[in-house]
Design a protein around this motif. Structure first.
Motif, PDB file in Angstrom:
ATOM      1  N   VAL A 111       5.981 -13.353 -11.906  1.00 12.04           N
ATOM      2  CA  VAL A 111       5.839 -11.883 -11.465  1.00 12.04           C
ATOM      3  C   VAL A 111       6.143 -10.957 -12.415  1.00 12.04           C
ATOM      4  O   VAL A 111       5.650  -9.907 -12.787  1.00 12.04           O
ATOM      5  N   VAL A 112       7.285 -11.157 -13.055  1.00 10.03           N
ATOM      6  CA  VAL A 112       7.820 -10.514 -14.127  1.00 10.03           C
ATOM      7  C   VAL A 112       6.986 -10.359 -15.333  1.00 10.03           C
ATOM      8  O   VAL A 112       6.903  -9.154 -15.998  1.00 10.03           O
ATOM      9  N   ALA A 113       6.284 -11.378 -15.796  1.00  8.33           N
ATOM     10  CA  ALA A 113       5.643 -11.311 -16.777  1.00  8.33           C
ATOM     11  C   ALA A 113       4.181 -10.435 -16.464  1.00  8.33           C
ATOM     12  O   ALA A 113       3.744  -9.602 -17.192  1.00  8.33           O
ATOM     13  N   TYR A 114       3.759 -10.479 -15.274  1.00  4.75           N
ATOM     14  CA  TYR A 114       2.803  -9.522 -14.855  1.00  4.75           C
ATOM     15  C   TYR A 114       3.423  -8.142 -14.770  1.00  4.75           C
ATOM     16  O   TYR A 114       2.380  -7.180 -14.574  1.00  4.75           O
ATOM     17  N   PRO A 146       0.823  -1.414  -0.155  1.00  2.00           N
ATOM     18  CA  PRO A 146       0.097  -0.017   0.100  1.00  2.00           C
ATOM     19  C   PRO A 146       1.016   1.235   0.003  1.00  2.00           C
ATOM     20  O   PRO A 146       0.465   2.164  -0.688  1.00  2.00           O
ATOM     21  N   LEU A 147       1.869   1.089   0.733  1.00  2.00           N
ATOM     22  CA  LEU A 147       2.656   2.426   0.923  1.00  2.00           C
ATOM     23  C   LEU A 147       3.320   2.588  -0.541  1.00  2.00           C
ATOM     24  O   LEU A 147       3.252   4.004  -1.108  1.00  2.00           O
ATOM     25  N   LEU A 148       4.016   1.877  -1.278  1.00  2.00           N
ATOM     26  CA  LEU A 148       4.577   2.011  -2.559  1.00  2.00           C
ATOM     27  C   LEU A 148       3.502   2.226  -3.628  1.00  2.00           C
ATOM     28  O   LEU A 148       4.035   3.191  -4.705  1.00  2.00           O
ATOM     29  N   ALA A 149       2.262   1.661  -3.429  1.00  2.00           N
ATOM     30  CA  ALA A 149       1.324   1.961  -4.342  1.00  2.00           C
ATOM     31  C   ALA A 149       0.891   3.499  -4.310  1.00  2.00           C
ATOM     32  O   ALA A 149      -0.013   3.930  -5.335  1.00  2.00           O
ATOM     33  N   GLU A 150       1.238   4.130  -3.476  1.00  2.00           N
ATOM     34  CA  GLU A 150       0.848   5.740  -3.324  1.00  2.00           C
ATOM     35  C   GLU A 150       1.894   6.478  -4.260  1.00  2.00           C
ATOM     36  O   GLU A 150       1.553   7.699  -4.604  1.00  2.00           O
ATOM     37  N   ARG A 151       2.971   6.009  -4.758  1.00  2.00           N
ATOM     38  CA  ARG A 151       3.723   6.778  -5.778  1.00  2.00           C
ATOM     39  C   ARG A 151       4.149   5.816  -6.969  1.00  2.00           C
ATOM     40  O   ARG A 151       4.446   6.386  -7.921  1.00  2.00           O
ATOM     41  N   PHE A 152       3.993   4.655  -7.116  1.00  2.00           N
ATOM     42  CA  PHE A 152       4.499   3.653  -8.221  1.00  2.00           C
ATOM     43  C   PHE A 152       3.428   2.827  -8.703  1.00  2.00           C
ATOM     44  O   PHE A 152       2.673   2.450  -8.085  1.00  2.00           O
ATOM     45  N   THR A 153       3.699   2.201  -9.973  1.00  2.00           N
ATOM     46  CA  THR A 153       2.938   1.041 -10.333  1.00  2.00           C
ATOM     47  C   THR A 153       3.967  -0.136  -9.747  1.00  2.00           C
ATOM     48  O   THR A 153       4.927  -0.271  -9.828  1.00  2.00           O
ATOM     49  N   VAL A 154       2.820  -0.927  -9.242  1.00  2.00           N
ATOM     50  CA  VAL A 154       3.640  -2.026  -8.162  1.00  2.00           C
ATOM     51  C   VAL A 154       3.163  -3.387  -8.555  1.00  2.00           C
ATOM     52  O   VAL A 154       1.768  -3.390  -9.116  1.00  2.00           O
ATOM     53  N   VAL A 155       3.772  -4.468  -8.494  1.00  2.00           N
ATOM     54  CA  VAL A 155       3.312  -5.895  -8.543  1.00  2.00           C
ATOM     55  C   VAL A 155       3.841  -6.650  -7.293  1.00  2.00           C
ATOM     56  O   VAL A 155       5.075  -6.358  -7.031  1.00  2.00           O
ATOM     57  N   ASP A 156       2.906  -7.515  -6.731  1.00  2.00           N
ATOM     58  CA  ASP A 156       3.456  -8.282  -5.607  1.00  2.00           C
ATOM     59  C   ASP A 156       3.253  -9.767  -5.702  1.00  2.00           C
ATOM     60  O   ASP A 156       2.482 -10.086  -6.776  1.00  2.00           O
ATOM     61  N   THR A 167       0.274 -12.260  -7.650  1.00  2.00           N
ATOM     62  CA  THR A 167       0.635 -12.667  -8.889  1.00  2.00           C
ATOM     63  C   THR A 167       1.628 -13.907  -8.259  1.00  2.00           C
ATOM     64  O   THR A 167       2.112 -13.640  -7.345  1.00  2.00           O
ATOM     65  N   GLY A 168       2.182 -14.628  -9.253  1.00  2.00           N
ATOM     66  CA  GLY A 168       3.030 -15.913  -8.848  1.00  2.00           C
ATOM     67  C   GLY A 168       2.293 -17.048  -9.368  1.00  2.00           C
ATOM     68  O   GLY A 168       1.514 -17.110 -10.402  1.00  2.00           O
ATOM     69  N   TRP A 169       2.369 -18.208  -8.856  1.00  2.00           N
ATOM     70  CA  TRP A 169       1.726 -19.578  -9.278  1.00  2.00           C
ATOM     71  C   TRP A 169       0.574 -20.003  -8.060  1.00  2.00           C
ATOM     72  O   TRP A 169      -0.496 -20.453  -8.547  1.00  2.00           O
ATOM     73  N   ASP A 170       0.789 -19.742  -6.928  1.00  2.00           N
ATOM     74  CA  ASP A 170      -0.461 -19.925  -6.335  1.00  2.00           C
ATOM     75  C   ASP A 170      -0.135 -19.064  -4.853  1.00  2.00           C
ATOM     76  O   ASP A 170       0.586 -19.410  -3.972  1.00  2.00           O
ATOM     77  N   PRO A 171      -1.030 -17.819  -4.654  1.00  2.00           N
ATOM     78  CA  PRO A 171      -1.987 -17.378  -5.815  1.00  2.00           C
ATOM     79  C   PRO A 171      -1.184 -17.110  -7.007  1.00  2.00           C
ATOM     80  O   PRO A 171      -0.156 -16.852  -7.021  1.00  2.00           O
ATOM     81  N   GLY A 172      -2.119 -17.249  -8.186  1.00  2.00           N
ATOM     82  CA  GLY A 172      -1.469 -16.677  -9.402  1.00  2.00           C
ATOM     83  C   GLY A 172      -1.976 -17.772 -10.320  1.00  2.00           C
ATOM     84  O   GLY A 172      -3.358 -17.852 -10.682  1.00  2.00           O
TER      85      GLY A 172
END
Ligand code: NDP
Length: 327
Positions: A285-288, A82-92, A122-127
């Motif tokens: 995660v990188v593809a996402y 949540p903190l970094l989503a205030e300034r960046f496009t993020v993937v976790d 994202t990832g494989w499970d969950p993902g």
């Protein structure tokens, strides 16, 4: 083609995997690793990869398209995403399944008010497994879905063990029941509890003076992680752990077993076999991260999960190319 400029936040197993995975993608470039530790203490796979302290994110904001968040799900990501989503496009790759709704809500609130895009879990499970569960249920409504993990080392569960007071190092293996898999594949559609499907084996190195029984109790009663399973805890030396538990294989199956009409059984099975869980997860995660960059460019703001990402957005190929080559 303009490169997608990636920053890695947190450099453990997954961060290392993301560094490798980005180097395989022709439309991506790695700006650097951002860590809470002293950057001089972090050894990257490629010597050329810059390592920055976390506060350098502010200066480099204009040079980053997507941050790939590689912290642990137990304590890092609930704070960092949540903190970094205030300034960046993020993937976790947040993987505490029971907490995904609350994580989504926190990230969504931050990303919506900031006008950013945040792809979580994202990832494989969950993902990838989650997507296959949705396909199975949607296509074959009259049936059951089964997820089996392993045999493999679970990073999320190992991470949870390492955060317990008195634990110096630890790994956790998830073991699927072959009997249960055979019954599902045979179309029996049995009712299986978590306990029937898997066991969890923990190998733990204690800190000097730690109380083994207290650590064991904290492990086997940990909600979501170990409490719902048959869990064994083995204490061993740091040398034994280093010798016998270094590789990180994983994988599993999602099986949908259903009837399309009485007596007509239909089965969908999706299988992953990973020599390295962190490198495989990182590849997903990188593809996402590519999808996140495109969704951000389209102005899709707020939190999203893999359910919201069209498959074509993961590919470096154009929609025209995909239609011609893979449809
Ligand atoms: P690690 O424990 O290796 O790393 C987590 C964080 O700990 C890092 O980001 C890093 O942050 C810090 N760290 C790493 N090494 C050290 C060290 N030597 N000393 C002190 N701090 C360190 O976790 P993993 O990379 O194995 O896993 C990360 C998460 O990935 C898991 O918690 C899980 O949630 C997720 N995952 C998701 C999957 C999925 O399918 N969705 C599958 C597998 C994993 P910093 O650099 O800031 O110190």
């Amino acid at each position: 083609m303009t490169s997608i400029r990636i920053g890695i936040v947190g450099y453990g197993n997954l961060g290392r995997g993301v560094e490798i995975a980005v180097s395989l993608q022709e439309d991506m470039e790695l700006v650097g690793v951002f860590t809470r530790r002293d950057p001089a203490a972090v050894n990257t796979v490629h010597e050329r990869t810059p390592v920055h302290p976390m506060d350098a994110l502010e200066q480099l904001q204009g040079e980053l398209d997507v941050l790939v968040l590689c912290g642990g799900s137990k304590t890092d990501l609930p704070e960092q995403t949540p903190l970094l989503a205030e300034r960046f496009t993020v993937v976790d790759s947040f993987d505490t399944h029971a907490r995904i709704p609350e994580h989504f809500a926190a990230v969504d609130a931050a990303a919506r008010s900031a006008g950013t895009t945040a792809l979580i879990s994202t990832g494989w499970d969950p993902g990838l497994f989650s997507i296959n569960r949705v396909y199975g249920e949607s296509i074959l409504p009259a049936g059951s879905t089964y997820t089996f993990w392993g045999r493999g080392l679970s990073q999320g569960h190992s991470d949870a063990l390492r955060r317990i007071d008195g634990v110096a190092a630890a790994v956790q293996y998830t073991i699927p029941s072959q009997e249960a898999i055979d019954r599902v594949r045979a179309g029996e559609r049995p009712e299986l509890s978590n306990r029937d499907k898997h066991t969890r084996e923990c190998f733990v190195v204690l800190e000097d003076g730690a109380d083994a029984e207290a650590v064991r109790q904290e492990i086997v009663t940990m909600p979501h992680y170990f409490e719902p399973f048959e869990t064994s805890v083995t204490f061993l030396s740091a040398e034994e752990l280093a010798q016998d538990h270094q590789s990180m294989p994983h994988g599993g199956f999602v099986i949908r077993s259903a009837e399309s009409s009485p007596g007509t059984t239909q089965t969908i099975e999706y299988r992953l076999q990973e020599d390295s869980n962190p490198e495989f997860t990182a590849s997903v995660v990188v593809a996402y991260a590519r999808a996140a960059a495109r969704m951000a460019a389209e102005g899709q703001h707020g939190a999203r999960t893999p359910f919201d990402v069209a498959p074509g957005l993961l590919s470096p190929k154009s929609p025209e190319q995909l239609r011609a080559e893979l449809l």
